[in-house]
Scaffold this motif. Structure first.
Motif, PDB file in Angstrom:
ATOM      1  N   LEU A  19       2.884 -13.163 -12.745  1.00 31.86           N
ATOM      2  CA  LEU A  19       3.654 -11.978 -11.752  1.00 31.86           C
ATOM      3  C   LEU A  19       4.051 -10.869 -11.890  1.00 31.86           C
ATOM      4  O   LEU A  19       4.087  -9.999 -11.027  1.00 31.86           O
ATOM      5  N   LEU A  20       4.367 -10.700 -13.448  1.00 29.72           N
ATOM      6  CA  LEU A  20       4.768  -9.072 -13.867  1.00 29.72           C
ATOM      7  C   LEU A  20       3.599  -8.497 -13.462  1.00 29.72           C
ATOM      8  O   LEU A  20       3.454  -7.421 -13.028  1.00 29.72           O
ATOM      9  N   LEU A  21       2.415  -8.500 -13.657  1.00 30.14           N
ATOM     10  CA  LEU A  21       1.558  -7.852 -13.595  1.00 30.14           C
ATOM     11  C   LEU A  21       0.859  -7.197 -11.799  1.00 30.14           C
ATOM     12  O   LEU A  21       0.990  -6.275 -11.562  1.00 30.14           O
ATOM     13  N   ARG A  22       1.302  -8.895 -11.925  1.00 34.00           N
ATOM     14  CA  ARG A  22       1.006  -8.319 -10.069  1.00 34.00           C
ATOM     15  C   ARG A  22       1.860  -8.035  -9.257  1.00 34.00           C
ATOM     16  O   ARG A  22       1.673  -6.739  -8.700  1.00 34.00           O
ATOM     17  N   VAL A  23       2.997  -7.823  -9.808  1.00 35.94           N
ATOM     18  CA  VAL A  23       4.426  -7.053  -9.319  1.00 35.94           C
ATOM     19  C   VAL A  23       4.198  -5.247  -9.690  1.00 35.94           C
ATOM     20  O   VAL A  23       4.469  -4.473  -8.548  1.00 35.94           O
ATOM     21  N   VAL A  24       3.887  -5.179 -11.027  1.00 32.65           N
ATOM     22  CA  VAL A  24       4.001  -3.307 -11.366  1.00 32.65           C
ATOM     23  C   VAL A  24       2.988  -3.280 -11.001  1.00 32.65           C
ATOM     24  O   VAL A  24       3.104  -1.867 -10.590  1.00 32.65           O
ATOM     25  N   VAL A  25       2.006  -3.679 -10.898  1.00 28.74           N
ATOM     26  CA  VAL A  25       0.690  -3.011 -10.191  1.00 28.74           C
ATOM     27  C   VAL A  25       0.665  -2.664  -8.192  1.00 28.74           C
ATOM     28  O   VAL A  25       0.169  -1.759  -8.062  1.00 28.74           O
ATOM     29  N   GLY A  26       1.241  -3.777  -8.053  1.00 25.24           N
ATOM     30  CA  GLY A  26       1.199  -3.990  -6.569  1.00 25.24           C
ATOM     31  C   GLY A  26       1.982  -2.888  -6.025  1.00 25.24           C
ATOM     32  O   GLY A  26       2.139  -1.836  -5.520  1.00 25.24           O
ATOM     33  N   LEU A  27       3.096  -2.865  -7.144  1.00 27.95           N
ATOM     34  CA  LEU A  27       4.295  -2.174  -6.484  1.00 27.95           C
ATOM     35  C   LEU A  27       3.967  -0.257  -6.593  1.00 27.95           C
ATOM     36  O   LEU A  27       3.920   0.590  -5.861  1.00 27.95           O
ATOM     37  N   THR A  28       3.175  -0.118  -6.919  1.00 28.26           N
ATOM     38  CA  THR A  28       2.657   0.713  -7.687  1.00 28.26           C
ATOM     39  C   THR A  28       1.734   1.725  -6.778  1.00 28.26           C
ATOM     40  O   THR A  28       1.706   3.072  -6.325  1.00 28.26           O
ATOM     41  N   MET A  29       0.541   0.302  -6.361  1.00 31.20           N
ATOM     42  CA  MET A  29       0.089   0.911  -5.939  1.00 31.20           C
ATOM     43  C   MET A  29       0.247   1.253  -4.206  1.00 31.20           C
ATOM     44  O   MET A  29       0.168   1.586  -3.495  1.00 31.20           O
ATOM     45  N   ALA A  30       1.577   0.101  -3.813  1.00 30.43           N
ATOM     46  CA  ALA A  30       1.475   0.729  -2.671  1.00 30.43           C
ATOM     47  C   ALA A  30       2.751   1.982  -2.454  1.00 30.43           C
ATOM     48  O   ALA A  30       2.627   2.115  -1.183  1.00 30.43           O
ATOM     49  N   ALA A  31       3.217   2.383  -3.501  1.00 29.55           N
ATOM     50  CA  ALA A  31       4.688   3.404  -3.771  1.00 29.55           C
ATOM     51  C   ALA A  31       2.913   4.806  -3.416  1.00 29.55           C
ATOM     52  O   ALA A  31       3.618   5.854  -2.621  1.00 29.55           O
ATOM     53  N   HIS A  32       2.099   4.628  -4.109  1.00 32.62           N
ATOM     54  CA  HIS A  32       1.105   5.603  -3.893  1.00 32.62           C
ATOM     55  C   HIS A  32       0.586   5.307  -2.662  1.00 32.62           C
ATOM     56  O   HIS A  32       0.304   6.854  -2.335  1.00 32.62           O
ATOM     57  N   GLY A  33       0.412   4.558  -2.060  1.00 35.81           N
ATOM     58  CA  GLY A  33      -0.282   4.880  -0.467  1.00 35.81           C
ATOM     59  C   GLY A  33       0.752   5.270   0.336  1.00 35.81           C
ATOM     60  O   GLY A  33       0.144   5.572   1.368  1.00 35.81           O
ATOM     61  N   THR A  34       1.944   4.930  -0.259  1.00 32.67           N
ATOM     62  CA  THR A  34       3.294   5.049   0.801  1.00 32.67           C
ATOM     63  C   THR A  34       2.909   7.291   0.978  1.00 32.67           C
ATOM     64  O   THR A  34       3.491   7.512   1.294  1.00 32.67           O
ATOM     65  N   GLN A  35       2.953   7.157  -0.502  1.00 35.41           N
ATOM     66  CA  GLN A  35       2.506   8.597   0.179  1.00 35.41           C
ATOM     67  C   GLN A  35       1.750   9.722   1.009  1.00 35.41           C
ATOM     68  O   GLN A  35       1.497  10.605   1.220  1.00 35.41           O
ATOM     69  N   TYR A  36       0.502   8.773   0.353  1.00 29.52           N
ATOM     70  CA  TYR A  36      -0.321   9.395   1.496  1.00 29.52           C
ATOM     71  C   TYR A  36       0.271   9.331   2.942  1.00 29.52           C
ATOM     72  O   TYR A  36      -0.428  10.103   4.165  1.00 29.52           O
ATOM     73  N   LEU A  37       0.611   7.922   3.463  1.00 29.15           N
ATOM     74  CA  LEU A  37       0.416   7.591   4.891  1.00 29.15           C
ATOM     75  C   LEU A  37       1.586   8.629   5.550  1.00 29.15           C
ATOM     76  O   LEU A  37       1.958   8.933   6.408  1.00 29.15           O
ATOM     77  N   ALA A  68      -6.744  -3.879 -13.870  1.00 30.38           N
ATOM     78  CA  ALA A  68      -5.609  -5.351 -13.903  1.00 30.38           C
ATOM     79  C   ALA A  68      -5.760  -5.645 -12.515  1.00 30.38           C
ATOM     80  O   ALA A  68      -6.008  -7.245 -12.166  1.00 30.38           O
ATOM     81  N   ALA A  69      -6.568  -5.046 -11.957  1.00 28.91           N
ATOM     82  CA  ALA A  69      -6.345  -5.559  -9.853  1.00 28.91           C
ATOM     83  C   ALA A  69      -7.360  -6.803  -9.602  1.00 28.91           C
ATOM     84  O   ALA A  69      -7.040  -8.094  -9.386  1.00 28.91           O
TER      85      ALA A  69
END
Length: 178
Positions: free
Chosen positions: A25-43, A129-130
């Motif tokens: 859970l910790l790994l999924r949340v940290v990696v997932g939200l980091t990637m999602a935040a980076h994607g929203t920088q693009y979008l 990690a993914a």
């Protein structure tokens, strides 16, 4: 030699399984939200990002043809893959989206060596990690557990998803990067 199923193990060792589930859970949340935040920088240009125009310019400078399309694809892959990984929804495919985008990022930054700020160490860690979550499964604390078709994780699904991410990244590099 007898084999022990995950169900039997969780009954025999609930503390161990809980630790693994919380770790995933910790790994999924940290990696997932980091990637999602980076994607929203693009979008959307959130978190100091350049939005689609800035992302498109970045992809053009990085040698990608169809840079507008690549900006949208990368932004959606990172945002949706990251959110999916964070909540544990379609976990192997969410992880594959991250693996694929990180392989493309590694290709762009490869000449910078391994270590940050110009190297690929961040991209390698995020991709690994993914891939690890795809292979291990999302753990008990994931939306996948509530969906009957997604409830049981199989190693082959995780490995196939990682392979899919690698293949799609290679095709993207071959077709869209000069």
């Amino acid at each position: 030699m007898t084999t022990v199923s995950r169900r039997e193990t969780s009954v025999a060792h609930p503390a161990t399984d809980s630790g693994q589930d919380f770790g995933l859970l910790l790994l999924r949340v940290v990696v997932g939200l980091t990637m999602a935040a980076h994607g929203t920088q693009y979008l959307f240009g959130w978190f100091g990002g350049g939005g689609l125009a800035g992302a498109s310019a970045f992809f053009a400078r990085s040698g990608y043809r169809s840079s507008d399309l690549m900006a949208v694809v990368a932004g959606l892959s990172e945002t949706l893959g990251g959110l999916g990984l964070a909540v544990g929804l379609l976990t192997p495919l969410s992880a594959a989206a991250i693996v694929g985008t990180m392989i493309n990022a590694m290709a762009v930054k490869w000449s910078g060596g391994f270590f940050a700020p110009r190297g690929v160490e961040y991209e390698v860690v995020m991709a690994a990690a993914a891939a690890a979550v795809a292979i291990a499964g999302p753990g008990r604390f994931a939306v996948d557990g509530a969906v009957p078709l997604l409830r049981s994780h199989h190693l082959v699904y995780g490995v196939a998803a990682v392979a899919l991410g690698v293949v799609v990244a290679a095709i993207t590099l071959f077709l869209f990067r000069s």
